[in-house]
Enzyme design. Structure first.
Site, short mmCIF file in Angstrom:
data_model
loop_
_atom_site.label_atom_id
_atom_site.label_comp_id
_atom_site.label_asym_id
_atom_site.label_seq_id
_atom_site.Cartn_x
_atom_site.Cartn_y
_atom_site.Cartn_z
N TYR A 1 0.86 -1.19 0.00
CA TYR A 1 0.00 0.00 0.00
C TYR A 1 0.88 1.23 0.00
CZ TYR A 1 -3.50 3.42 1.62
OH TYR A 1 -4.33 4.51 1.73
N ASP B 1 9.34 3.20 -0.42
CA ASP B 1 8.28 3.87 0.32
C ASP B 1 8.52 3.57 1.80
OD1 ASP B 1 6.07 4.79 1.60
OD2 ASP B 1 4.61 3.78 0.31
N LYS C 1 4.21 9.62 8.66
CA LYS C 1 4.10 9.12 10.03
C LYS C 1 5.15 9.69 10.99
CE LYS C 1 2.00 4.90 8.20
NZ LYS C 1 0.58 4.93 8.48
C1 LIG Z 1 3.86 2.33 3.17
C2 LIG Z 1 2.81 3.40 3.14
N1 LIG Z 1 2.84 4.32 2.16
C3 LIG Z 1 1.94 5.31 2.09
C4 LIG Z 1 0.95 5.42 3.04
C5 LIG Z 1 -0.02 6.55 2.94
O1 LIG Z 1 0.18 7.45 3.99
P1 LIG Z 1 -1.01 8.39 4.50
O2 LIG Z 1 -2.02 7.51 5.13
O3 LIG Z 1 -0.31 9.31 5.45
O4 LIG Z 1 -1.52 9.09 3.30
C6 LIG Z 1 0.88 4.49 4.08
C7 LIG Z 1 -0.14 4.52 5.15
O5 LIG Z 1 -1.18 4.90 5.11
C8 LIG Z 1 1.84 3.46 4.14
O6 LIG Z 1 1.81 2.54 5.09
N1 LIG Z 2 -2.15 0.77 6.80
C1 LIG Z 2 -2.47 2.17 6.87
C2 LIG Z 2 -1.24 2.90 7.22
O1 LIG Z 2 -0.15 2.43 7.25
C3 LIG Z 2 -3.53 2.38 7.87
C4 LIG Z 2 -3.86 3.82 8.10
C5 LIG Z 2 -5.09 4.23 7.37
O2 LIG Z 2 -5.21 4.00 6.17
O3 LIG Z 2 -5.95 4.84 8.01
#
Ligand SMILES: Cc1ncc(COP(=O)(O)O)c(C=O)c1O
Ligand SMILES: N[C@H](C=O)CCC(=O)O
Length: 429
Positions: free
Chosen positions: A142, A237, A265
Site C-alpha cells: 500500500y 516507500d 508518520k
Molecule cells: C507504506 C505506506 N505508504 C503510504 C501510506 C499513505 O500514507 P497516509 O495515510 O499518510 O496518506 C501508508 C499509510 O497509510 C503506508 O503505510
Molecule cells: N495501513 C495504513 C497505514 O499504514 C492504515 C492507516 C489508514 O489508512 O488509516
C-alpha cells in the site's frame, strides 16, 4: 449502548462509514470502533474511560509514545506564534537538514502533508525525470490512495476487498504493473516485457500493509540491480519503515540504496507530515527549480515541523531506542511463536525491527498469496478477545503491530498473557 456506539451512530450520519479512513471503521472485526478520548505513553483511553495497551500507535508515528512531553512542548511553543503562514520558515530547513543527516543517499527533501502525497509526488518525479510512464509496484503493498497506487493495493483497500478502487481511470491503472513481493523473477519479467517504459519500481522495503512481510535475503539488493540494469529508478516507500527500522530507515537497515525515498508518520511526530527525498539531481527537477510541478498550501506547516524536528532529534540522539524496541518486539514474537507451539491455534508470526504480525495461517507468509491465505474471521476473533483484555491491536489482519519506546516489559508481559488466554481458547474452540 456504550459511548463509542452512540458516537459512531452519529458519525455514520455525516461521514461515510462514520470515519475519515476506512480501516478505522472496524468492519473487518465486526465491532464498533472505540472512540478515543486521550492517549499517554503506551496507553490509549476510550470515551468510556477504558485504557488499553496500544500497538497501533496512530499507525506508526507514535514511536516515542503518545503525548511525548518534549513534542507537546515544541508544539505549544510554536503555535503561539501562529498556525500557518504559507511562507517559508526556518524550521522547514531544520527538519530537511535533520532528515538529510539521518538518512543515507539523499541530498534534498520536499515536505508534504501525508504519505499519500509523498508517494504521489515521488512517482511524478520518477516519471518526469525518466520520461517514462510505467511504474512497477507489488501486489499487497500500500502506498496511499493516489490513483496510480490503488492497483492491487494493501491495507484498508485489501481488507475491504477493493484492492483496485472504483474511480481510478483504466488509463492510469494501466501504467501500474504489479509484481510479486519477494519474487525478483516477476519483476524482471515485467521490466523485460516493458523495456524502456518503466520509470520506477516502488516497494515497501518491509511490506507492512498485507500484514508484516520482511524482504527475503537478497530481494532489495536484487531490485537495486534490476533497476540499474533496466534504467528504472528505485523508490523506497518508507512511510512505515522510515525512522523506525533505524535512524536512516530501510536504506541503513538493509544497506541498499534507493533513488527516491518517501516518508510519513514518524517524520511528523503525530502531526500530518510527509516528505519525499532524493539526490540533488533528481530533486532539483521539482518546481520551482525544475519542470515537475508539486505544491501545497499547508506544506511545511510550522507546528508540524516543530513536532517532527523534536521527535527526529530525540531518535537521532538516542540510537538505543532502536535496540530496545527491536529487542522487545523480538521477545514478543518469540512468546507468540511459543504459544503456537503450545496451543496450535494455527498462526504464523512475522517480525522485523519493531513491526510484527500474527497471521492466522500455518503457511509461511512471504508474499501476498501467503498473507491472503490467512483466516480473517479467526483474526477478528483474536482481535476481539485481545481488545476485551485491553490490548489495542490493528482491527484487520492486513496491518502491522507497532511496538514503541513507551512499551514496558510489564506491558509486553500483559500482552503475552492476553495472547495466551486468547490462543488457548481459540485452539480449544
Ligand atoms: C507504506 C505506506 N505508504 C503510504 C501510506 C499513505 O500514507 P497516509 O495515510 O499518510 O496518506 C501508508 C499509510 O497509510 C503506508 O503505510
Ligand atoms: N495501513 C495504513 C497505514 O499504514 C492504515 C492507516 C489508514 O489508512 O488509516
Amino acid at each position: 449502548m456504550d459511548t463509542s456506539e452512540k458516537l459512531f451512530e452519529q458519525a455514520q450520519k455525516v461521514m461515510p462509514g462514520g470515519v475519515n479512513s476506512p480501516v478505522r471503521a472496524y468492519r473487518a472485526v465486526g465491532m464498533t470502533p472505540r472512540f478515543i478520548q486521550s492517549a499517554k505513553g503506551a496507553y490509549i483511553t476510550d470515551v468510556d474511560g477504558v485504557q488499553y495497551i496500544d500497538y497501533v500507535g496512530s499507525w506508526g508515528p507514535m514511536i516515542l509514545g503518545h503525548a511525548n512531553p518534549q513534542v507537546l512542548r515544541a508544539v505549544e511553543q510554536t503555535m503561539k506564534n501562529g498556525l500557518s503562514f504559507g511562507a517559508p520558515t526556518e524550521r522547514e530547513t531544520d527538519l530537511a537538514n535533520l532528515v538529510v543527516s539521518m538518512v543515507p543517499n539523499i541530498e534534498m527533501v520536499r515536505m508534504v502533508n501525508s504519505g499519500t502525497e509523498a508517494v504521489m509526488s515521488a512517482v511524478r518525479v520518477a516519471r518526469g525525470a525518466t520520461g517514462k510512464d510505467k511504474i512497477i509496484k507489488f501486489e499487497g503493498c500500500y502506498h496511499g490512495h493516489s490513483d496510480a497506487m490503488l492497483v492491487k493495493a494493501g491495507s484498508g483497500a485489501l481488507t475491504g476487498g477493493r484492492p483496485d478502487s472504483a474511480g481510478v481511470p483504466a488509463a492510469v491503472a494501466g501504467d501500474t504493473l504489479t509484481a510479486t513481493y519477494n519474487d525478483l523473477d516477476s519483476v524482471e519479467r515485467l521490466l523485460q516485457a516493458n523495456k524502456g517504459q518503466v520509470a520506477a519500481v516502488i516497494v515497501e522495503p518491509v511490506a507492512a500493509n498485507m500484514g508484516v512481510v520482511p524482504p527475503a535475503q537478497g530481494f532489495l539488493e536484487g531490485l537495486r540491480a534490476l533497476c540499474d540494469e533496466y534504467h528504472a529508478l528505485l523508490i523506497f516507500d518508507e512511510v512505515i519503515t522510515g525512522f523506525r527500522l533505524a535512524r536512516g530507515g530501510a536504506q541503513e537497515y538493509f544497506g541498499v540504496k534507493a533513488d527516491l525515498v518517501t516518508f510519513g508518520k514518524i517524520i511528523g511526530g503525530g502531526m500530518p507530515v510527509g516528505a519525499f527525498a532524493g539526490s540533488r539531481e533528481l530533486m532539483e527537477q521539482v518546481a520551482p527549480t525544475g519542470p515537475i510541478y508539486q505544491a501545497g498550501t499547508l506544506s511545511g506547516n510550522p507546528v508540524a515541523m516543530a513536532a517532527g524536528i523534536t521527535q527526529l532529534t530525540y531518535l537521532n540522539d538516542h540510537p538505543e531506542v532502536y535496540t530496545k524496541i527491536e529487542a522487545n518486539t523480538t521477545w514478543l514474537a518469540d512468546q507468540l511463536r511459543a504459544l503456537e507451539d503450545k496451543y496450535h491455534a494455527g498462526t504464523t508470526v512475522n517480525q522485523i525491527g519493531s513491526l510484527l504480525s500474527v497471521f492466522f495461517t500455518e503457511q509461511p507468509v512471504t508474499n501476498f498469496a501467503g498473507a491472503k491465505s490467512s483466516d480473517v474471521a479467526r483474526y477478528a476473533e483474536y482481535f476481539r478477545h485481545m481488545l476485551a483484555q485491553k490490548i489495542y491491536l490493528a482491527p484487520a489482519q492486513f496491518e502491522a503491530m507497532f511496538v514503541g519506546n513507551a512499551h514496558t516489559q510489564a506491558d509486553l508481559d500483559a500482552t503475552a498473557a492476553a495472547a495466551e488466554k486468547t490462543l488457548a481458547a481459540m485452539a480449544n474452540a
